[in-house]
Design a protein around this motif. Structure first.
Motif, PDB file in Angstrom:
ATOM      1  N   UNK A 206       0.840  -1.197   0.000  1.00 26.51           N
ATOM      2  CA  UNK A 206       0.000   0.000   0.000  1.00 26.51           C
ATOM      3  C   UNK A 206       0.871   1.241   0.000  1.00 26.51           C
ATOM      4  N   UNK A 207       0.446   2.288  -0.704  1.00 17.99           N
ATOM      5  CA  UNK A 207       1.192   3.533  -0.721  1.00 17.99           C
ATOM      6  C   UNK A 207       0.918   4.367   0.527  1.00 17.99           C
ATOM      7  N   UNK A 208      -0.090   3.964   1.303  1.00 18.02           N
ATOM      8  CA  UNK A 208      -0.450   4.712   2.492  1.00 18.02           C
ATOM      9  C   UNK A 208       0.235   4.096   3.709  1.00 18.02           C
ATOM     10  N   UNK A 209       1.472   4.498   3.966  1.00 16.33           N
ATOM     11  CA  UNK A 209       2.272   3.917   5.039  1.00 16.33           C
ATOM     12  C   UNK A 209       2.706   4.946   6.073  1.00 16.33           C
ATOM     13  N   UNK A 210       2.051   6.105   6.088  1.00 17.02           N
ATOM     14  CA  UNK A 210       2.333   7.100   7.114  1.00 17.02           C
ATOM     15  C   UNK A 210       3.529   7.984   6.866  1.00 17.02           C
ATOM     16  N   UNK A 211       3.970   8.087   5.637  1.00 19.11           N
ATOM     17  CA  UNK A 211       5.145   8.902   5.333  1.00 19.11           C
ATOM     18  C   UNK A 211       4.948  10.343   5.782  1.00 19.11           C
ATOM     19  N   UNK A 212       5.963  10.890   6.472  1.00 19.10           N
ATOM     20  CA  UNK A 212       5.990  12.268   6.962  1.00 19.10           C
ATOM     21  C   UNK A 212       4.916  12.539   8.020  1.00 19.10           C
ATOM     22  N   UNK A 213       4.386  11.474   8.627  1.00 17.14           N
ATOM     23  CA  UNK A 213       3.391  11.627   9.684  1.00 17.14           C
ATOM     24  C   UNK A 213       4.005  11.247  11.041  1.00 17.14           C
ATOM     25  N   UNK A 214       3.599  11.972  12.076  1.00 15.21           N
ATOM     26  CA  UNK A 214       3.964  11.612  13.448  1.00 15.21           C
ATOM     27  C   UNK A 214       2.696  11.205  14.183  1.00 15.21           C
ATOM     28  N   UNK A 215       2.730  10.032  14.791  1.00 16.38           N
ATOM     29  CA  UNK A 215       1.563   9.489  15.473  1.00 16.38           C
ATOM     30  C   UNK A 215       1.808   9.518  16.981  1.00 16.38           C
ATOM     31  N   UNK A 216       0.885  10.111  17.717  1.00 16.13           N
ATOM     32  CA  UNK A 216       0.989  10.169  19.170  1.00 16.13           C
ATOM     33  C   UNK A 216       0.307   8.940  19.763  1.00 16.13           C
ATOM     34  N   UNK A 217       1.044   8.178  20.536  1.00 14.66           N
ATOM     35  CA  UNK A 217       0.521   6.997  21.212  1.00 14.66           C
ATOM     36  C   UNK A 217       0.476   7.281  22.712  1.00 14.66           C
ATOM     37  N   UNK A 218      -0.668   7.066  23.327  1.00 16.06           N
ATOM     38  CA  UNK A 218      -0.818   7.203  24.773  1.00 16.06           C
ATOM     39  C   UNK A 218      -1.063   5.811  25.319  1.00 16.06           C
ATOM     40  N   UNK A 219      -0.107   5.283  26.070  1.00 13.56           N
ATOM     41  CA  UNK A 219      -0.218   3.883  26.496  1.00 13.56           C
ATOM     42  C   UNK A 219       0.653   3.648  27.729  1.00 13.56           C
ATOM     43  N   UNK A 220       1.016   2.388  27.948  1.00  9.55           N
ATOM     44  CA  UNK A 220       1.743   2.029  29.171  1.00  9.55           C
ATOM     45  C   UNK A 220       3.186   2.503  29.163  1.00  9.55           C
ATOM     46  N   UNK A 221       3.849   2.455  28.025  1.00  7.27           N
ATOM     47  CA  UNK A 221       5.254   2.825  27.915  1.00  7.27           C
ATOM     48  C   UNK A 221       5.859   2.151  26.699  1.00  7.27           C
ATOM     49  N   UNK A 222       7.182   2.215  26.563  1.00  9.42           N
ATOM     50  CA  UNK A 222       7.826   1.590  25.405  1.00  9.42           C
ATOM     51  C   UNK A 222       9.063   0.815  25.822  1.00  9.42           C
ATOM     52  N   UNK A 223       9.062  -0.475  25.559  1.00 11.72           N
ATOM     53  CA  UNK A 223      10.232  -1.348  25.649  1.00 11.72           C
ATOM     54  C   UNK A 223      11.014  -1.083  26.953  1.00 11.72           C
ATOM     55  N   UNK A 224      12.317  -0.826  26.863  1.00  8.57           N
ATOM     56  CA  UNK A 224      13.113  -0.569  28.061  1.00  8.57           C
ATOM     57  C   UNK A 224      13.343   0.929  28.272  1.00  8.57           C
ATOM     58  N   UNK A 225      12.532   1.748  27.589  1.00  7.33           N
ATOM     59  CA  UNK A 225      12.570   3.179  27.838  1.00  7.33           C
ATOM     60  C   UNK A 225      13.579   3.954  27.023  1.00  7.33           C
ATOM     61  N   UNK A 226      13.952   3.443  25.859  1.00  7.92           N
ATOM     62  CA  UNK A 226      14.934   4.139  25.030  1.00  7.92           C
ATOM     63  C   UNK A 226      14.509   4.104  23.573  1.00  7.92           C
ATOM     64  N   UNK A 227      14.684   5.210  22.866  1.00  9.40           N
ATOM     65  CA  UNK A 227      14.347   5.245  21.442  1.00  9.40           C
ATOM     66  C   UNK A 227      15.495   4.703  20.592  1.00  9.40           C
ATOM     67  N   UNK A 228      16.691   4.629  21.176  1.00  8.10           N
ATOM     68  CA  UNK A 228      17.846   4.099  20.425  1.00  8.10           C
ATOM     69  C   UNK A 228      18.091   2.629  20.741  1.00  8.10           C
ATOM     70  N   UNK A 229      18.082   2.285  22.010  1.00 11.28           N
ATOM     71  CA  UNK A 229      18.374   0.921  22.447  1.00 11.28           C
ATOM     72  C   UNK A 229      17.068   0.128  22.482  1.00 11.28           C
ATOM     73  N   UNK A 230      16.657  -0.379  21.330  1.00 13.04           N
ATOM     74  CA  UNK A 230      15.364  -1.062  21.236  1.00 13.04           C
ATOM     75  C   UNK A 230      15.429  -2.153  20.161  1.00 13.04           C
ATOM     76  N   UNK A 231      14.346  -2.866  20.004  1.00 15.95           N
ATOM     77  CA  UNK A 231      14.258  -3.938  19.013  1.00 15.95           C
ATOM     78  C   UNK A 231      14.468  -3.361  17.602  1.00 15.95           C
ATOM     79  N   UNK A 232      15.121  -4.117  16.722  1.00 15.66           N
ATOM     80  CA  UNK A 232      15.373  -3.619  15.352  1.00 15.66           C
ATOM     81  C   UNK A 232      14.114  -3.190  14.610  1.00 15.66           C
TER      82      UNK A 232
END
Length: 340
Positions: A206-232
């Protein structure tokens, strides 16, 4: 409150799911309240609005179906009822202040031990003109037997935990507009899967893959708390992690304020932006893999989600700072009101 004879063409009024039939209840005057509902025959023009304002009617809220919630400090309703463009006028009744779904929940609990002992978080929403809430807080504390120090005050509402049997006493105050359940977020992981048809193969062309979009997620948290040190699968996808539930926890590190204590927030981010990876079930990836995510973590130190007093605060930083126009909130209400 004494009743008056309703007009022949009077119509039932529905507010917050509560319906009042004028043939059964039609106030003679507004002696005990400053808030009324004016039902007009059609959309008001400027001259009609001006005529009502001359009679000291202050418009507060359009309730739908030509019903307008107004402030009116006089007791005599006849001058308003005599206007040709006005169909009927009645007071804003205490019944309207407790939504039908909440009242049904109260009736369902009556007679059970839970009704007598359990307390629930409730927001007391006030009318627009109410600016000083201190006197109302004192009154509610007294009539509902709630510790004043445990009540949270914001400019337009009061949050407290109270036995549901006390709500009618709170609603009797004329400053109160509506009593609303506080939606304490509960994670609905299975609902996220269902909504994106997770069991079905998702086409990746699909050509609709969110290019140039930022999505705000409100939830429990993310992984171990790092945007660099995370799953590939998330490399380069996570733009910012914002602490909310643990923002003031001084004994937590920066990562510990935004990490994911149960995996739900990480799962949601994967559903949205996760890069495709090979698994035993085939290729798995998110639905907007070209987008970025700004995640606000609601998880408290105990793992539960915080009930946010001002929901707009969850929108402001992602929108103003990171230009996020799309939001994901994969949680719901576990209070049980209206559920079968």
């Amino acid at each position: 409150m004494s009743n008056a004879e309703p007009p022949a063409d009077a119509k039932p009024i529905e507010v917050n799911g509560q319906v009042v039939d004028p043939s059964e209840h039609h106030a003679r005057d507004a002696q005990n309240t400053d808030h009324i509902i004016v039902t007009v025959r059609d959309v008001l023009d400027n001259d009609q609005r001006a005529e009502l304002q001359k009679l000291q009617v202050e418009f507060l809220e359009d309730l739908g179906n030509h019903n307008i919630l107004c402030r009116y400090k006089r007791s005599d309703l006849k001058p308003l009822r005599d206007l040709s463009f006005v169909e009927q006028v009645d007071v804003y009744r205490n019944l309207y202040k407790i939504p039908a779904v909440l009242l049904a929940f109260i009736e369902e609990l009556k007679g059970t031990p839970e009704f007598e002992t359990k307390i629930y978080p409730i927001d007391v929403m006030v009318h627009q003109e109410v600016k000083d809430l201190e006197a109302l807080v004192d009154h509610i504390s007294n009539v509902a037997q709630v510790d004043r120090s445990q009540m949270e005050i914001t400019p337009d509402k009061i949050r407290l935990e109270v036995n549901l049997g006390e709500l009618k006493a709170i609603a009797a105050d004329d400053h109160v507009r509506i009593l609303e359940e506080v939606v304490t977020p509960v994670l609905f992981d299975d609902q996220a899967k269902r909504l994106v048809f997770a069991p079905l193969p998702i086409q990746g062309d699909s050509e609709f893959c969110g290019k140039e979009q930022t999505i705000a997620v409100v939830d429990s948290g993310f992984d171990i708390g790092s945007v660099e040190d995370c799953h590939p699968a998330f490399t380069g996808q996570m733009h910012k992690l914002i602490p909310v539930g643990r923002a003031l926890d001084k004994d937590k590190t920066e990562r510990q304020r935004v990490d994911d204590p149960n995996g739900h927030g990480t799962h949601v981010c994967g559903t949205i932006v996760g890069k495709e990876i090979e698994t035993s079930q085939g290729m798995v990836g998110g639905v907007a893999q070209d987008a970025k995510v700004v995640l606000s973590s609601l998880a408290k130190a105990d793992g539960d989600l915080i009930a946010v007093t001002q929901i707009k605060t969850l929108y402001e930083v992602p929108y103003k700072t990171y230009d996020a126009h799309v939001h994901s909130k994969s949680w719901g209400d576990d209070l049980g009101m209206g559920k079968k």
